[in-house]
Design a protein around this motif. Structure first.
Motif, PDB file in Angstrom:
ATOM      1  N   ASP B   2       0.831  -1.198   0.000  1.00  0.00           N
ATOM      2  CA  ASP B   2       0.000   0.000   0.000  1.00  0.00           C
ATOM      3  C   ASP B   2       0.874   1.259   0.000  1.00  0.00           C
ATOM      4  N   ASN B   5       1.054   2.970   3.353  1.00  0.00           N
ATOM      5  CA  ASN B   5       1.978   2.336   4.288  1.00  0.00           C
ATOM      6  C   ASN B   5       3.436   2.613   3.941  1.00  0.00           C
ATOM      7  N   LEU B   8       4.038   5.854   5.506  1.00  0.00           N
ATOM      8  CA  LEU B   8       4.186   5.700   6.960  1.00  0.00           C
ATOM      9  C   LEU B   8       5.554   5.109   7.313  1.00  0.00           C
ATOM     10  N   ASP B   9       5.985   4.133   6.508  1.00  0.00           N
ATOM     11  CA  ASP B   9       7.308   3.544   6.732  1.00  0.00           C
ATOM     12  C   ASP B   9       8.404   4.591   6.605  1.00  0.00           C
ATOM     13  N   LYS B  12       8.394   6.811   9.606  1.00  0.00           N
ATOM     14  CA  LYS B  12       8.917   6.077  10.757  1.00  0.00           C
ATOM     15  C   LYS B  12      10.441   6.003  10.708  1.00  0.00           C
ATOM     16  N   ALA B  52      -1.997   8.506  11.696  1.00  0.00           N
ATOM     17  CA  ALA B  52      -2.080   7.163  11.112  1.00  0.00           C
ATOM     18  C   ALA B  52      -0.915   6.310  11.587  1.00  0.00           C
ATOM     19  N   LEU B  53       0.256   6.938  11.684  1.00  0.00           N
ATOM     20  CA  LEU B  53       1.438   6.188  12.141  1.00  0.00           C
ATOM     21  C   LEU B  53       1.276   5.761  13.599  1.00  0.00           C
ATOM     22  N   GLU B  55      -1.498   5.371  15.174  1.00  0.00           N
ATOM     23  CA  GLU B  55      -2.545   4.335  15.173  1.00  0.00           C
ATOM     24  C   GLU B  55      -1.957   2.983  14.798  1.00  0.00           C
ATOM     25  N   ARG B  56      -1.174   2.958  13.707  1.00  0.00           N
ATOM     26  CA  ARG B  56      -0.616   1.699  13.202  1.00  0.00           C
ATOM     27  C   ARG B  56       0.371   1.088  14.176  1.00  0.00           C
ATOM     28  N   GLU B  57       1.273   1.945  14.723  1.00  0.00           N
ATOM     29  CA  GLU B  57       2.335   1.420  15.581  1.00  0.00           C
ATOM     30  C   GLU B  57       1.793   0.946  16.930  1.00  0.00           C
ATOM     31  N   HIS B  59      -1.319   0.134  17.628  1.00  0.00           N
ATOM     32  CA  HIS B  59      -2.310  -0.931  17.508  1.00  0.00           C
ATOM     33  C   HIS B  59      -1.659  -2.285  17.755  1.00  0.00           C
ATOM     34  N   GLN B  60      -0.502  -2.475  17.169  1.00  0.00           N
ATOM     35  CA  GLN B  60       0.187  -3.759  17.300  1.00  0.00           C
ATOM     36  C   GLN B  60       0.607  -4.010  18.747  1.00  0.00           C
TER      37      GLN B  60
END
Lengths: 197, 197
Positions: B2, B5, B8-9, B12, B52-53, B55-57, B59-60
């Motif tokens: 995506d 993503n 986001l990577d 990061k 979003a970052l 949220e993504r980081e 969440h895990q």
DNA sequence: TGTTGTTCGACCGACGGTCGAACAATGAGA
DNA sequence: TCTCATTGTTCGACCGTCGGTCGAACAACA
């Protein structure tokens, strides 16, 4: 008046005006009636102006709390309630406070919370020490315990960070009161003031 | 992968490099190997990228905690320690922290702290409820008590807000452990994990 | 060939901060 | 009292950088 204080007044006014939206250094200079370059003659950076403003605004409040504590003859639990109420009424008068709780002023907000905690914690710690002497509290680390209490108050109860309903706030205050009563081995109801009124 | 993503990577990676100093939108675009305009095809603003970052980081991490809690057969105090260690080791791998702890990102920082508290507090509350069932804790308001514990961690222990020395941190952890042991009527040493290692 | 989805970097306004020129205030030496 | 050099103070044009916009161009597909 001191030029530095004129600058701080200008910034304070701007923060209170339109949600602090137009609070650039140029705006501050214009409001203060001086050139932008002069701002940097008195302050090294915009952050430093923030810091100075927070310092100035909260100094008086903290000082009031300190004086109140020193001249009051009351037991520890009563002093806790006194301090709590004094602080609450002082900050509610601070017009800046409302604007601190908005997203764009998060930086100065955070700084002011840190200042409140570091300034109030010695006062709270003294109350705890008094309670220990009076045998109404048990606590081995008054300073650190004071910081813990205040950090809950600064963070969890902050309307800029969390949007709790009044009922939720009361539940949290009640939970904190119970935790403190047991945690400090205090009498039941010692911290009722946290969730009453 | 995506495109979102990939962006986001890139962000990061940049945040991990030099304290997030060079993390402008242009830098992100360059690192992601796309034009700056394309960034704004996928995200409305830089804040939205960071949200979003976060949220993504997180969440895990939260999910790991949840799974760990569900599949572990341990008493409440042991689960507390397990959760604490799992969370600490997960977040220490997150280099985003440096970025969050800078003044200009205070707003986002607050948001992520609020997310951590609201995500973790139900998990902590469940541990407390288990402790109550096992008769090792006494607590009438598990959810609110969990929030109180977490707010201390989010605020007082935050290196972006306070600059405590390791010794000071240990003192505070010890004070919190004592407060919780008494506050929850738990066995002495139940919260030793807070200040050990 | 028209339409839609996607890419791009030049460009914009606003920001925090710098700079050297200019202006006031002071005080020592004549 | 009148220099004049020194120091403290003021200023806004200017700088580089930032987040964000824009329309041209390209790709995919019907």
């Amino acid at each position: 008046m001191d030029k530095a204080n004129i600058i701080l007044d200008a910034m304070k006014t701007l923060l209170e005006q339109d949600d602090g939206a137009s609070c650039s250094v140029s705006d501050i200079a214009k409001k203060a009636g001086i050139g932008k370059g002069s701002i940097y003659y008195y302050f090294k950076s915009k952050d430093e102006i923030f810091d100075a403003l927070v310092e100035r605004e909260y100094h008086q409040i903290i000082e009031n709390c300190r004086v109140l504590m020193n001249r009051s003859y009351a037991d520890a639990a009563q002093k806790f309630a006194l301090l709590f109420r004094s602080y609450r009424s002082s900050t509610s008068l601070l017009a800046m406070d409302h604007y601190l709780h908005q997203q764009q002023n998060a930086a100065i907000h955070q700084k002011s919370l840190a200042k409140i905690l570091s300034s109030l914690s010695p006062i709270v710690a003294d109350i705890i020490r008094q309670g220990v002497e009076e045998k109404s509290f048990r606590c081995e680390k008054p300073q650190e315990t004071a910081e813990i209490i205040l950090s809950v108050y600064c963070f969890l109860y902050d309307p800029g960070i969390f949007k709790w309903t009044p009922e939720q706030l009361k539940e949290k205050a009640s939970a904190l009161a119970t935790l403190l009563e047991n945690g400090l081995s205090a009498a039941k109801g010692s911290f009722q003031f946290l969730y009453q009124t």
